[in-house]
Design a protein around this motif. Structure first.
Motif, PDB file in Angstrom:
ATOM      1  N   ASP A 298     -20.506   4.169 -10.590  1.00  0.00           N
ATOM      2  CA  ASP A 298     -19.270   3.402 -10.468  1.00  0.00           C
ATOM      3  C   ASP A 298     -18.516   3.857  -9.215  1.00  0.00           C
ATOM      4  O   ASP A 298     -19.003   4.673  -8.436  1.00  0.00           O
ATOM      5  CB  ASP A 298     -18.417   3.557 -11.719  1.00  0.00           C
TER       6      ASP A 298
ATOM      7  N   CYS B 275     -31.657  -4.274  -7.889  1.00  0.00           N
ATOM      8  CA  CYS B 275     -30.612  -5.213  -7.477  1.00  0.00           C
ATOM      9  C   CYS B 275     -31.162  -6.386  -6.673  1.00  0.00           C
ATOM     10  O   CYS B 275     -30.435  -7.368  -6.450  1.00  0.00           O
ATOM     11  CB  CYS B 275     -29.538  -4.495  -6.673  1.00  0.00           C
TER      12      CYS B 275
ATOM     13  N   ASP C 279     -31.505  -3.273 -15.402  1.00  0.00           N
ATOM     14  CA  ASP C 279     -30.765  -2.073 -15.024  1.00  0.00           C
ATOM     15  C   ASP C 279     -31.456  -0.792 -15.466  1.00  0.00           C
ATOM     16  O   ASP C 279     -30.912   0.297 -15.273  1.00  0.00           O
ATOM     17  CB  ASP C 279     -29.351  -2.128 -15.601  1.00  0.00           C
TER      18      ASP C 279
ATOM     19  N   THR D 140     -30.588  -7.982 -13.890  1.00  0.00           N
ATOM     20  CA  THR D 140     -29.823  -7.831 -12.652  1.00  0.00           C
ATOM     21  C   THR D 140     -30.316  -8.750 -11.534  1.00  0.00           C
ATOM     22  O   THR D 140     -29.547  -9.049 -10.615  1.00  0.00           O
ATOM     23  CB  THR D 140     -29.906  -6.369 -12.171  1.00  0.00           C
TER      24      THR D 140
ATOM     25  N   ASN E 275     -33.030   6.462 -13.456  1.00  0.00           N
ATOM     26  CA  ASN E 275     -31.569   6.326 -13.414  1.00  0.00           C
ATOM     27  C   ASN E 275     -31.117   5.361 -12.324  1.00  0.00           C
ATOM     28  O   ASN E 275     -30.047   5.529 -11.732  1.00  0.00           O
ATOM     29  CB  ASN E 275     -30.898   7.684 -13.217  1.00  0.00           C
ATOM     30  N   LYS E 276     -31.942   4.347 -12.047  1.00  0.00           N
ATOM     31  CA  LYS E 276     -31.576   3.345 -11.039  1.00  0.00           C
ATOM     32  C   LYS E 276     -31.830   1.949 -11.611  1.00  0.00           C
ATOM     33  O   LYS E 276     -32.532   1.786 -12.606  1.00  0.00           O
ATOM     34  CB  LYS E 276     -32.386   3.538  -9.755  1.00  0.00           C
ATOM     35  N   LYS E 277     -31.263   0.985 -10.962  1.00  0.00           N
ATOM     36  CA  LYS E 277     -31.432  -0.409 -11.355  1.00  0.00           C
ATOM     37  C   LYS E 277     -31.978  -1.212 -10.178  1.00  0.00           C
ATOM     38  O   LYS E 277     -31.857  -0.807  -9.020  1.00  0.00           O
ATOM     39  CB  LYS E 277     -30.125  -1.019 -11.839  1.00  0.00           C
TER      40      LYS E 277
ATOM     41  N   LYS F  63     -27.039   3.804 -10.319  1.00  0.00           N
ATOM     42  CA  LYS F  63     -26.060   3.185 -11.231  1.00  0.00           C
ATOM     43  C   LYS F  63     -24.783   4.034 -11.258  1.00  0.00           C
ATOM     44  O   LYS F  63     -24.505   4.750 -12.228  1.00  0.00           O
ATOM     45  CB  LYS F  63     -26.667   3.051 -12.631  1.00  0.00           C
TER      46      LYS F  63
END
Length: 836
Positions: A383, A362, A735, A713, A358-360, A381
């Motif tokens: 908002d 960067c 991502d 990304t 559940n991460k991207k 990830k």
């Protein structure tokens, strides 16, 4: 008998040996011998040896119906044992075939059958004659005769002698005659030739000539064993009989003509020896030992060894699978590629189930030049709403360091207090790693000294016996102090060149001989650039506490009327002082220079004025934040930026981009120059497509593209030329938390000889185009402003548009002058030179 080393054996003892004089009798006419009659066929026809066919009682034959045999041949075909004899069986006049089991194999095989009635009668008589006669009674003369016969059939046991072997005189057993036949006996008397020479002729010079043997009586011509084919003229003459007939002649010459090697286009098969017998040179061990330690051998090895060593090194460094014609491709032929590799392929993929879930990714950075080690920064990830809800909670953030040798377990795990949007390895000492946090703080790790020790004995045993990742803790002075760090997340950082160092007062020190970099610069959306130094010392006033890491110096990104610009990306290079190239959150390209050098320090200089002059220029290029910034590896004044739906190429000193790509359908997230080709760049998009642009091929659309499963990304090439081993790689982060290492084909990595010069000319033309457009816009603006004014409108009404005759003549002369210059440049309408 046969003479042996231990005596003689009778002929009965050697009766088991095969003899050429023993032959098998031929079967009677009509009897067919079967070479193969399988056990399955015996069961099918009730002719099993030892069961239906027996010797005692005497029943070695059986009658098989002819119809059964033909039916089996029809069903089984060539598999049937009777199939080769189907024609003979079909012609047999009777209804049954006589099959006989011959245990003694009188005719060479165990089974045979009769193909005619006459053969059947003969075989029946033979079997009746072989039938055993019933015995009248036991004991008596008959029993004594059988016992006597058995005793006669017993073999004699050879006598084994003990003691030393005594040689016996040789006795001829028939081999003397064979040896006498192989001996060559003389059939004629030997020819004796005597050569005489006077003593006074010894040592005198000799003169040789050639003449026929028939000129005197002192010479004798030896005719050839096989005469050549005579011509018509020689055939008419009477041939002289050969005096000496010989089968083979061995002769040699001390003087012969020089051998010449000639080549022609005509096929010619020369006569040559089929085999040559030779013998190796043998030397005794002492001679060999003396030669190996002799001075001549040492001198020879000393002279030959450098060449021999070079050959070994070249053999070890030669790529056996290298394409020899690869280096011959130049120019436009590179785009054609080859059949074995002209597409982008995925070589490695790195993803951790625990840290990347559940991460991207960067940010990506490679460890050091020529090494397959890279690091990836993973962020959640979330908002803005989700981050606000989890603000203040303890979260885990890591930077994983991967290696090509293991794509399942990371090599190092760098832990931080919160999400890190950027990190960089120290280019001069890759063991130091710096990362920028979302809280504005700066983290620092050391891969050698920061390893977390095991807390228990079980953890130490597990670490020694497994390939688990090594956890790296931050230094004792990191993260930096929150009050003095950035007020917004750190968006980018870069290590300063080792030639320059900032002081706490803002003055720089130039040290061209320095090879280690200890300072780095960070940028954030708060509009400041902070200079940090990793050489942190403990406070002497607080020796019992850990040192506090504060920034060394602070620079503000202010321009014009003290307007503050939030920074996104940063790059620092050396100039007269330090040159800062940044991109802003508003999509602008910012150029700043810091020239306060300690050697040229002026005590009366105003620090405020220097700081205000820090930002030299700012140019608008994008409609949103710039997410990527990179300098061209071939041109020091060409920069690449990415923002919103396009990417732009900038030239230092030009206020607008010299090239802006067409707007794409989705956001562009990152872009990188190719480190091996100056005209190629790679662009990552939000929809998971990587575009490859080649300005030598086209500039309005990408050359090719590659699709990924997730949104791209980040991307990064390895250090230097992007080459590891014999291949070029590109790391792509998405991502979904996966890092893809792509292997680039030759068409995207090998440049032509004139590519750098050609792309430079393209950029120069773009700069001229930008300058021309700016001048035209300025001229049109002045013209529009003049016409819109009242004075300009009145002047336009009263202006005399009719040209005088003098003005027309001047205009005509100017036109003719331009026309002559144009013809001269193109070589048109030029007078031809008169030939002498």
């Amino acid at each position: 008998g046969i003479n042996a080393e231990y005596g003689e054996c009778s002929a009965a003892a050697w009766s088991f040996l095969p003899s050429d004089s023993v032959t098998m009798p031929a079967p009677p006419p009509g009897v067919v011998v079967m070479e193969f009659f399988s056990a399955k066929s015996q069961q099918n026809y009730n002719a099993v040896c030892g069961e239906q066919l027996t010797i005692d009682p005497w029943n070695p034959s059986i009658f098989i119906p002819k119809a059964d045999i033909l039916e089996e041949c029809r069903k089984s075909g060539a598999i049937s044992d009777f199939f080769p004899f189907k024609a003979l069986i079909d012609k047999f006049p009777g209804d049954e075939i006589l099959l006989v089991w011959d245990e003694e194999m009188e005719f060479g095989e165990e089974f045979y059958f009769c193909s005619t009635k006459a053969a059947e009668s003969i075989v029946i008589e033979l079997l009746a004659a072989k039938a055993p006669v019933a015995a009248d009674g036991e004991g008596g003369a008959g029993g004594e005769a059988e016992v006597q016969e058995e005793e006669e059939e017993e073999y004699e046991i050879p006598v084994v002698r003990e003691g030393p072997i005594e040689p016996r005189p040789w006795e001829d057993q028939g081999s003397a005659e064979e040896m006498a036949e192989s001996t060559v006996t003389e059939t004629r008397p030997k020819i004796v030739i005597q050569f005489l020479r006077k003593r006074r002729e010894f040592g005198a010079p000799c003169r040789f000539n050639e003449h026929g043997a028939d000129i005197d009586d002192m010479h004798l011509e030896v005719a050839q064993a096989k005469q050549k084919k005579a011509s018509k003229t020689d055939a008419e003459e009477e041939k002289k009989p050969a005096i000496l007939q010989q089968k083979m002649s061995d002769f040699s010459f001390q003087v012969s003509e020089e051998r010449l090697d000639l080549g022609t286009q005509t096929d010619w098969n020369p006569t040559c020896n089929i085999g040559v017998q030779y013998q190796s040179i043998f030397k005794d061990p002492q001679t060999l030992k003396d030669e190996l330690v002799s001075s001549n051998m040492c001198d020879f090895l000393t002279e030959v060894w450098p060449r021999f060593e070079l050959s070994l090194l070249l053999n070890a460094a030669t790529d056996l699978y290298e394409d020899d014609f690869e280096n011959m491709i130049e120019g436009d032929d590179i785009a054609q590629g080859s059949s074995k590799g002209d597409t982008i392929k995925e070589a490695y993929s790195f993803q951790d189930l625990k840290f990347s879930k559940n991460k991207k990714i960067c940010a990506i950075d490679w460890h050091e030049e020529g090494k397959g080690t890279l690091g990836c920064a993973y962020v959640a990830k979330h908002d803005f709403k989700e981050r606000t809800e989890k603000n203040g909670m303890v979260t885990s953030a890591v930077v994983l360091v991967w290696d090509f040798a293991d794509n399942i377990n990371p090599q190092y795990v760098l832990e931080g207090p919160c999400d890190m949007f950027c990190f960089r390895f120290n280019p001069t000492n890759p063991e130091w790693v710096a990362g920028g946090c979302i809280s504005g703080q700066l983290m620092l790790w050391n891969l050698k000294t920061g390893r977390r020790p095991p807390s228990t004995f079980e953890e130490q045993i597990a670490a020694d016996n497994s390939n688990k990742a090594v956890h790296i803790d931050g230094t004792d002075f990191s993260p930096s102090l929150c009050e003095t760090s950035h007020k917004r997340p750190i968006t980018d950082l870069c290590w300063l060149p080792p030639e320059i160092e900032f002081g706490s007062d803002g003055y720089m020190t130039n040290n061209p001989d320095s090879t280690q970099s200890y300072q780095l610069a960070t940028v954030s959306g708060d509009g400041t650039v902070l200079i940090w130094d990793i050489r942190v010392k403990k406070d002497s006033r607080r020796p019992d506490k850990e040192p506090i890491w504060n920034p060394l110096f602070r620079l503000s990104l202010k321009h014009g009327s003290n307007q503050l610009h939030g920074g996104c990306q940063i790059s620092v290079t050396t100039a007269q002082g330090a040159k800062f190239i940044c991109t802003t959150e508003s999509g602008a390209f910012l150029h700043a220079e810091w020239t306060r050098v300690r050697e040229a320090r002026e005590e009366e200089a105003d620090a405020a004025e220097d700081e205000a002059a820090f930002v030299k220029s700012i140019s608008k290029g994008h409609f949103g934040p710039c997410k990527s910034l990179e300098k061209s590896p071939f041109f020091s004044d060409i920069w690449l930026t990415v923002g919103d739906w396009r990417f732009c190429i900038w030239k230092e000193g030009v206020d607008s981009p010299i090239f802006a790509s067409p707007f794409q359908s989705t956001y562009i997230t990152c872009a990188r120059w190719s480190p091996s080709r100056p005209s190629v760049l790679f662009v990552g998009r939000e929809d998971g497509v990587m575009d490859v642009w080649d300005f030598l091929d086209r500039s309005h659309q990408p050359l090719t593209d590659f699709m990924f499963s997730g949104s791209i990304t980040s991307m990064e090439f390895p250090k230097a030329k992007g080459e590891i081993g014999h291949h070029h790689y590109l790391a792509i982060g998405d991502d979904l938390g996966a890092c893809h290492v792509m292997r680039l084909p030759r068409m995207l990595t090998r440049r032509s000889r004139i590519e750098e010069k050609t792309i430079r000319n393209i950029f120069d033309r773009q700069i001229e185009q930008v300058s021309y457009i700016e001048n035209r816009n300025e001229f049109r603006g002045q013209e529009r402003a003049h016409l819109e004014s009242a004075a300009g409108a009145d002047e336009a009404k009263t202006q005399n548009t009719v040209m005088t005759e003098k003005e027309m003549d001047e205009a005509e002369k100017h036109f003719q002058k331009l026309k002559e210059q144009f013809d001269k440049d193109l070589g048109l309408n030029q007078p031809k030179e008169e030939e002498e």
